[in-house]
Design an enzyme around this catalytic site. Structure first.
Site, PDB file in Angstrom:
ATOM      1  N   LYS A 113       0.839  -1.208   0.000  1.00 54.17           N
ATOM      2  CA  LYS A 113       0.000   0.000   0.000  1.00 54.17           C
ATOM      3  C   LYS A 113       0.872   1.256   0.000  1.00 54.17           C
ATOM      4  CE  LYS A 113      -3.845  -2.435   2.192  1.00 54.17           C
ATOM      5  NZ  LYS A 113      -4.609  -2.777   3.417  1.00 54.17           N
TER       6      LYS A 113
ATOM      7  N   ASP B  71     -10.797   3.075   4.034  1.00 53.77           N
ATOM      8  CA  ASP B  71     -11.233   1.674   3.993  1.00 53.77           C
ATOM      9  C   ASP B  71     -12.763   1.582   3.926  1.00 53.77           C
ATOM     10  OD1 ASP B  71      -9.306  -0.385   3.998  1.00 53.77           O
ATOM     11  OD2 ASP B  71      -8.797  -0.012   6.102  1.00 53.77           O
TER      12      ASP B  71
ATOM     13  N   GLN C  96      -4.350  -1.296   9.567  1.00 56.97           N
ATOM     14  CA  GLN C  96      -4.395  -2.648   9.014  1.00 56.97           C
ATOM     15  C   GLN C  96      -5.013  -3.622  10.022  1.00 56.97           C
ATOM     16  OE1 GLN C  96      -3.609  -3.344   5.846  1.00 56.97           O
ATOM     17  NE2 GLN C  96      -4.063  -5.518   6.060  1.00 56.97           N
TER      18      GLN C  96
HETATM   19  N1  GUN Z   1      -7.069  -6.673   6.416  1.00 59.94           N
HETATM   20  C1  GUN Z   1      -7.478  -7.447   5.373  1.00 59.94           C
HETATM   21  N2  GUN Z   1      -8.036  -6.687   4.426  1.00 59.94           N
HETATM   22  C2  GUN Z   1      -7.984  -5.414   4.871  1.00 59.94           C
HETATM   23  C3  GUN Z   1      -8.398  -4.174   4.313  1.00 59.94           C
HETATM   24  O1  GUN Z   1      -8.961  -4.079   3.224  1.00 59.94           O
HETATM   25  N3  GUN Z   1      -8.145  -3.074   5.074  1.00 59.94           N
HETATM   26  C4  GUN Z   1      -7.553  -3.147   6.288  1.00 59.94           C
HETATM   27  N4  GUN Z   1      -7.372  -2.019   6.963  1.00 59.94           N
HETATM   28  N5  GUN Z   1      -7.164  -4.271   6.834  1.00 59.94           N
HETATM   29  C5  GUN Z   1      -7.371  -5.396   6.118  1.00 59.94           C
END
Ligand code: GUN
Length: 294
Positions: free
Chosen positions: A54, A121, A98
């Protein structure tokens, strides 16, 4: 029939070109550089690799990118304070914490602490609610990526029978909600199957579009796929290791079996995965663009 492979890498690259152009315009016309902070708690290897991807994508697009890594033992209050610091930081438009978080941290409390207009998100209840009523500011990243893959690969969604396998808050529930909304790339009849569904195969076999986010390898086998269906495999399961010592990834769908009947199918890796990060970048750009009007 042998299915067309839906190339998520190629589609994601095309969308990133669009994002790069819009980012350049935002910088030139308004002097706003989209800013994204990722917050990683602990050392989960899968989370580490997602977060670094990311951060890399953000840098490649010319975003202001901050990566925070804090120990797994961080006190909940300290994590909330860190989130709040970025809530008040004007150079940051998107905050991503995350998941999953360590057991002693209340995930819901942390997601609630993120300002909804920085919630790239789209996990905050305000953004979930806006999605459900059909008026979203941000679409959650993996579902948004799935919808783009379907639309850009020519799936007909209007009036289609869509079956979603899996009812998570991150994928199953939001993608079902998005595809049943009024409007382009939606208007589908949606069924959600889950671990207590009596006969998932029965539902799957009548799906024009089958979206599988069960988190279980081979949850969907070839005999569960309707001839001519579009199949989206959201699974990311690490099973064993390849010859080079890396974890081997498989999805939730038996790719070989399903390819014989589907019209189009996403591979794992290289299907949904590259789209998720791209949609996060699009949301970060959008959060920065929303700042122009406020
Ligand atoms: N963990 C697994 N998928 C995601 C996501 O799309 N965003 C976040 N913040 N954590 C995750």
């Amino acid at each position: 029939m042998t299915a067309k492979i839906i190339d998520g890498k190629e589609i994601a690259a095309r969308i990133r070109t669009e994002i790069a152009a819009d980012t350049a315009a935002l910088v030139k016309q308004h002097g706003i550089v989209p800013g994204l902070v990722t917050i990683l708690v602990g050392e989960n290897p899968a989370s580490q690799s997602y977060v670094s991807a990311k951060g890399k994508a953000a840098k490649e697009l010319g975003f202001h990118s901050v990566q925070e890594t804090v120990p797994a033992a961080i006190a909940e209050g300290d994590l909330l304070a860190l989130v709040d610091r970025y809530n008040r930081d004007d150079s940051i438009h998107g905050i991503l914490v995350q998941l999953p978080l360590p057991k002693h941290v209340n995930e819901e409390k942390v997601l609630l602490a993120i300002r909804p207009d920085k919630d790239v998100d789209a996990f905050h209840p305000v953004n979930v609610g806006k999605l459900v009523i059909g008026n979203p500011d941000f679409l959650p990243c993996t579902p948004a990526g799935i919808q783009e893959l379907l639309v850009r690969s020519g799936a007909k969604l209007e009036g289609a029978e869509v079956v979603v396998v899996g009812r998570s808050n991150i994928v199953g529930k939001p993608i079902a909600n998005m595809l049943l909304q009024k409007g382009k790339g939606a208007n589908a009849t949606v069924t959600i199957c889950h671990t207590r569904t009596r006969d998932t195969a029965f539902h799957a076999r009548r799906a024009d579009v089958l979206i599988v986010a069960a988190g279980v390898p081979n949850a969907v086998t070839g005999d569960m796929v309707k001839e001519g269906a579009f199949v989206i495999d959201v699974g990311v399961n690490r099973v064993g290791t390849t010859a080079s010592g890396k974890a081997k990834l498989v999805g939730d769908v038996d790719f070989e079996g399903a390819s014989k009947r589907a019209a189009a199918i996403t591979p794992v890796p290289g299907g949904v995965g590259p789209m998720t990060i791209t949609m996060l970048m699009r949301n970060t750009l959008r959060a920065a663009q929303l700042r122009i009007r406020s």
